[in-house]
Structures are given as C-alpha cells and as structure tokens.
Design a protein around this motif. Structure first.
Motif, PDB file in Angstrom:
ATOM      1  N   ILE A  22      42.088  11.392  -0.510  1.00  0.00           N
ATOM      2  CA  ILE A  22      43.217  12.561  -0.334  1.00  0.00           C
ATOM      3  C   ILE A  22      42.779  14.329  -0.268  1.00  0.00           C
ATOM      4  CG2 ILE A  22      41.615  13.426  -2.749  1.00  0.00           C
ATOM      5  CD1 ILE A  22      43.873  13.620  -4.837  1.00  0.00           C
ATOM      6  N   VAL A  23      41.842  14.007  -0.091  1.00  0.00           N
ATOM      7  CA  VAL A  23      41.453  15.739   1.044  1.00  0.00           C
ATOM      8  C   VAL A  23      42.003  15.775   1.453  1.00  0.00           C
ATOM      9  CG1 VAL A  23      39.981  17.096   1.542  1.00  0.00           C
ATOM     10  CG2 VAL A  23      39.574  16.275  -0.431  1.00  0.00           C
ATOM     11  N   GLY A  24      41.912  14.870   2.820  1.00  0.00           N
ATOM     12  CA  GLY A  24      43.029  14.612   3.673  1.00  0.00           C
ATOM     13  C   GLY A  24      44.876  14.480   4.147  1.00  0.00           C
ATOM     14  N   LEU A  25      45.097  14.237   3.096  1.00  0.00           N
ATOM     15  CA  LEU A  25      46.761  13.634   2.676  1.00  0.00           C
ATOM     16  C   LEU A  25      46.666  15.272   1.877  1.00  0.00           C
ATOM     17  CD1 LEU A  25      47.143   9.898   0.697  1.00  0.00           C
ATOM     18  CD2 LEU A  25      46.893  11.274   3.689  1.00  0.00           C
ATOM     19  N   ALA A  51      36.854   6.958  -1.215  1.00  0.00           N
ATOM     20  CA  ALA A  51      36.620   7.299  -2.169  1.00  0.00           C
ATOM     21  C   ALA A  51      37.815   7.642  -3.490  1.00  0.00           C
ATOM     22  CB  ALA A  51      35.536   8.301  -1.823  1.00  0.00           C
ATOM     23  N   THR A  52      38.051   8.072  -3.143  1.00  0.00           N
ATOM     24  CA  THR A  52      40.070   8.255  -3.703  1.00  0.00           C
ATOM     25  C   THR A  52      40.325   6.961  -4.475  1.00  0.00           C
ATOM     26  OG1 THR A  52      40.298  10.158  -2.266  1.00  0.00           O
ATOM     27  CG2 THR A  52      41.907   9.141  -4.161  1.00  0.00           C
ATOM     28  N   MET A  53      39.737   5.404  -3.778  1.00  0.00           N
ATOM     29  CA  MET A  53      41.079   4.821  -4.349  1.00  0.00           C
ATOM     30  C   MET A  53      39.510   3.944  -5.339  1.00  0.00           C
ATOM     31  SD  MET A  53      44.109   3.935  -3.827  1.00  0.00           S
ATOM     32  CE  MET A  53      44.213   2.183  -3.833  1.00  0.00           C
ATOM     33  N   ARG A  54      38.778   5.068  -5.352  1.00  0.00           N
ATOM     34  CA  ARG A  54      36.862   4.222  -7.045  1.00  0.00           C
ATOM     35  C   ARG A  54      36.998   5.309  -7.390  1.00  0.00           C
ATOM     36  NH1 ARG A  54      37.600   2.156  -1.989  1.00  0.00           N
ATOM     37  NH2 ARG A  54      37.290   0.047  -1.958  1.00  0.00           N
ATOM     38  N   VAL A 165      44.118  12.525 -13.944  1.00  0.00           N
ATOM     39  CA  VAL A 165      45.482  12.485 -12.660  1.00  0.00           C
ATOM     40  C   VAL A 165      44.785  10.347 -12.646  1.00  0.00           C
ATOM     41  CG1 VAL A 165      44.181  12.786 -10.385  1.00  0.00           C
ATOM     42  CG2 VAL A 165      46.636  12.389 -10.897  1.00  0.00           C
ATOM     43  N   ASP A 166      45.457   9.371 -12.453  1.00  0.00           N
ATOM     44  CA  ASP A 166      45.057   8.374 -11.610  1.00  0.00           C
ATOM     45  C   ASP A 166      45.158   8.292 -10.288  1.00  0.00           C
ATOM     46  OD1 ASP A 166      46.063   5.623 -10.256  1.00  0.00           O
ATOM     47  OD2 ASP A 166      45.744   4.861 -12.828  1.00  0.00           O
ATOM     48  N   ALA A 167      43.784   8.595  -9.603  1.00  0.00           N
ATOM     49  CA  ALA A 167      43.743   9.012  -8.091  1.00  0.00           C
ATOM     50  C   ALA A 167      43.948   7.173  -7.602  1.00  0.00           C
ATOM     51  CB  ALA A 167      42.317   9.391  -8.213  1.00  0.00           C
ATOM     52  N   GLN A 168      44.544   6.747  -8.099  1.00  0.00           N
ATOM     53  CA  GLN A 168      45.083   5.289  -7.001  1.00  0.00           C
ATOM     54  C   GLN A 168      46.769   6.118  -7.093  1.00  0.00           C
ATOM     55  OE1 GLN A 168      43.777   1.454  -7.837  1.00  0.00           O
ATOM     56  NE2 GLN A 168      42.015   1.806  -7.714  1.00  0.00           N
ATOM     57  N   ILE A 169      47.333   6.063  -7.845  1.00  0.00           N
ATOM     58  CA  ILE A 169      48.589   5.991  -8.493  1.00  0.00           C
ATOM     59  C   ILE A 169      48.613   7.560  -7.195  1.00  0.00           C
ATOM     60  CG2 ILE A 169      50.608   6.997  -9.027  1.00  0.00           C
ATOM     61  CD1 ILE A 169      49.685   5.067 -11.401  1.00  0.00           C
ATOM     62  N   ALA A 315      35.194  -4.293 -11.644  1.00  0.00           N
ATOM     63  CA  ALA A 315      33.948  -3.425 -11.557  1.00  0.00           C
ATOM     64  C   ALA A 315      34.155  -2.906 -10.314  1.00  0.00           C
ATOM     65  CB  ALA A 315      32.688  -3.387 -12.703  1.00  0.00           C
ATOM     66  N   TRP A 316      33.604  -1.519  -9.773  1.00  0.00           N
ATOM     67  CA  TRP A 316      33.318  -1.674  -8.636  1.00  0.00           C
ATOM     68  C   TRP A 316      32.788  -0.215  -8.315  1.00  0.00           C
ATOM     69  CZ3 TRP A 316      38.467   0.310 -10.879  1.00  0.00           C
ATOM     70  CH2 TRP A 316      38.560   1.498 -11.208  1.00  0.00           C
ATOM     71  N   ALA A 317      32.008   0.020  -7.249  1.00  0.00           N
ATOM     72  CA  ALA A 317      30.920   1.102  -6.698  1.00  0.00           C
ATOM     73  C   ALA A 317      31.453   0.805  -5.397  1.00  0.00           C
ATOM     74  CB  ALA A 317      29.680   0.419  -6.167  1.00  0.00           C
TER      75      ALA A 317
END
Length: 394
Positions: A22-25, A51-54, A165-169, A315-317
């Motif tokens: 998200i920072v790069g985009l 990391a953004t998608m998590r 916000v929904d980070a993945q979306i 669940a994720w890391a």
C-alpha cells in the motif's frame, strides 16, 4: 541532501517504484498525479504478497500515538495521515470505480477494571493535549454505542477520527486506480540489482530518472555504477516483527465498531471480524501458533461474548517492517535520485497517503518539509552530518 542525477520537468520524469504494497502503490499514485511517468515493480505475480494483505487496516492516529509523548514526529505524521484518508479513499474509489470499505464510524476503547479505567483517563488527557477529538463514555454509554460489547466493562472512550479500511480491498482498488491512471504494474519482476548513473537501468532494460524503494519487509536491491562498482544507499535493514491475526465469520449481534482494550483489538469488516494482534520482534516466519490465536479469541470474547462461538474463517501471520526506532524511513538515500519509503512497522496502511505526499514532494519538487526531515532515512548513520531521531522532533 545529495544532488539529483539530472533535473527534468515532472512531465518528462520517469520514476520506478520498487514494491507493490500500500505504501508503494500510494506513492506511485501521488507521483503520477504530479505528472511523472511511473512504473511499479514487484516480485509477486499479483498484488498482495506482503504485509498489506495481512494488515487489519486500522487507522488509529489517536489510539496508537496519543500516549507516545517521546514520539512527537510520529504522532504528527499519524494525525496528518488520518486527516488525508477521507479524501484519499474517495480518490481511490473514484479512479477504481469501486468502494474500498472505508469506515468513518470512529473507534471505541474500553476498560474492564479500575486500573484500565485510569489508563483510559490518561489516554483521554493525551488526546486532549494533542487536540485529538475524544469522548468519555460510561459503561452504559459504551453498550449503547455498540450493544455487542456486553462484557464486564467499567467505561470507555470514543475516538471519532480513528477509522478503518479493509486493507486487502484497498490494495486491489489501488491497483485498479493505478492502471486507469496510466501507471505500469510490472508484477512478477524481481528487482535484485539496479545500475545507477545519470539514469537508473532496471533488470528488464527500462531506464528511469528516479527510483523509490518501498519493499516493506523484503530485501532491498543492490545498486551498482555503470562499471559495476557498488553504490551505497546508506539504509539500515528493516527489522522483522511478526504479527498474528484471527478472522472470524460475522455473527448476528456482533461488534460494529473497531474496539480496543490494552491487549487486543476487534476490527469488524463486512466479510469477517479481525482480532489481533501479536507482536513478535525479530521473528520472520509466518507460522500460525494455535495457542496465540486462541488467546486472542479469549481476550476479545471477554468484551464481546458473541465472538466466543463465532466460526473461524482463517488465521494468518504477517511480517511488519520495523526499524531500530520503529519510525519509517522517508526520503532521499545516499544515492542521488533514490528515495526510501520504508520501515512503516504496524502503521503502513495509516501512513500510506502521508508517505506518498512526502516522497512525491522530494521526487518531483526536491522539497523536504520539516515533517519529512524527521524521518530522514540516513538518521541511523553515525557518519551522517546531522543524525537525529524522530523521537527528538517537536
């Protein structure tokens, strides 16, 4: 600041951004909006490998930073980013032609004991001292604000400017917005080596006038001169910080606000309810620990009992990119024409529009604001002429 390798008008400037989080985009979108030609490189074959998608996608300028009295520059960056987010979200939605689930409802902070109530009072006073909106709530007022919070509560706060916000979306919408803005998304292209000089030669043979490094927790590319001699960018390696998150299915009567205690958060989205998060400094593995996930659910269920039996979705890391002082590295590196947008730790989603603005100021205009100067990427270099830490900024 090192001089630039060349000076062109923004309309003829070509900029490569390495890293499609998200920072790069966000940085690519801002630089493109100022007239430069931009391409984004990432080793992932699709958006969402980092990391953004998590991330939980919380935009907590008040909760995360009001109490950090020795991190004034970080608090200022968080407040500035939080103020940018409503227009930033609207801009992405307009360009992408679809929503990104940006919520303006504010966040709740709740206390379950008199000790925690005292901590709430300290947080409220810190918010007031920094002109951050805050409203004190009784236990009954908390339950009226969100009836799902029916656990053993003694009081709470409403932080109106802490959003989510929904980070993945958001990441997917940013990708669409960039494509429609004429930014090239060069996915599946790992950048391990860049040849520098008057221009920068990428591994695919493309040439650029500037390079922005936004690789998150990933490795930085090596830079060499035209004859192969190493070029030193002067950046320290980011510090991996593992964070684990639980996603539960939405349930009837479930929480509808982002809610914090001192040791857990609940972030309800339309498709799931996120509970987090662990913070394991120095860990770079993405293994999920069932015991830690169970502990997150138990703590969340203390304040929102409906979550105790909610079906688990996943669940994720994820690996957050920290720095020695846990403040980001934003701006010119030791290589003229190469800029950093790195080390955002747990606040990459929140800080993204502000970082984009600060980096674009330098890439396009050569302007370094006082806020950007606090996050000088070379501050860790003891040989730097004016080393400083963001913690020392006023």
């Amino acid at each position: 600041m090192p001089s630039q390798p060349n000076m062109r008008t923004s309309g003829s400037l070509r900029v490569a951004v390495v890293g499609a989080g998200i920072v790069g985009l966000s940085t690519a979108l801002e630089i493109r909006a100022r007239g430069a030609e931009v391409a984004v490189y990432d080793s992932g074959v699709e958006l969402g490998a980092g990391a953004t998608m998590r991330a939980a996608g919380m935009l907590g300028a008040a909760f995360d930073w009001a109490l950090e009295a020795d991190q004034r520059a970080m608090a200022a960056l968080a407040r500035h980013a939080g103020m940018l987010w409503p227009d930033f979200a609207a801009r992405i939605e307009r360009l992408a032609g679809a929503g990104l689930e940006f919520s303006k409802e504010g966040a709740l902070v709740v206390a379950r004991s008199e000790e925690e109530a005292s901590w709430l009072g300290t947080l409220a006073a810190a918010c007031q001292a920094r002109n951050l909106p805050v409203q004190r709530l009784s236990a009954d007022e908390v339950r009226r604000a969100d009836p799902a919070l029916s656990g053993n509560l003694v009081g709470g706060l409403m932080l109106p400017e802490d959003r989510q916000v929904d980070a993945q979306i958001a990441l997917q919408r940013l990708g669409a917005a960039l494509s429609r803005s004429g930014v090239g998304l060069r996915l599946g292209r790992k950048v391990e080596r860049i040849v520098g000089g008057q221009v920068f030669l990428m591994p695919d043979g493309e040439k650029f006038d500037r390079v922005v490094l936004a690789t998150g927790a990933g490795a930085l590319p090596a830079f060499v001169g035209p004859r192969g001699a190493p070029l030193e960018h002067g950046l320290v390696a980011t510090v991996p910080v593992k964070g684990q998150i639980l996603a539960l299915a939405p349930v009837d009567g479930g929480p509808r606000h982002v809610t914090h205690t001192r040791d857990v958060y609940i972030a309800p989205k339309s498709r799931w309810v996120l509970i987090g998060a662990t913070s394991e400094r120095g860990r770079a593995d993405t293994t999920v620990d069932p015991d830690k996930i169970a502990a997150l659910r138990a703590r969340a269920s203390e304040i929102a009992p409906s979550l105790a039996n909610a079906p688990e979705v996943t669940a994720w890391a994820g690996i957050r990119p920290g720095t020695p002082d846990d403040a980001p590295m934003i701006g010119q590196t030791a290589i003229p024409g190469v800029f950093a947008a790195l080390g955002h730790y747990r606040n990459g989603v929140l800080f993204a529009p502000a970082t984009a603005e600060l980096v674009a100021d330098q890439v396009i205009d050569g302007k370094v604001s006082p806020l950007a100067a606090a996050f000088d990427p070379l501050r860790f270099d003891k040989l730097s002429e004016a080393p400083h830490s963001p913690a020392q900024e006023n």
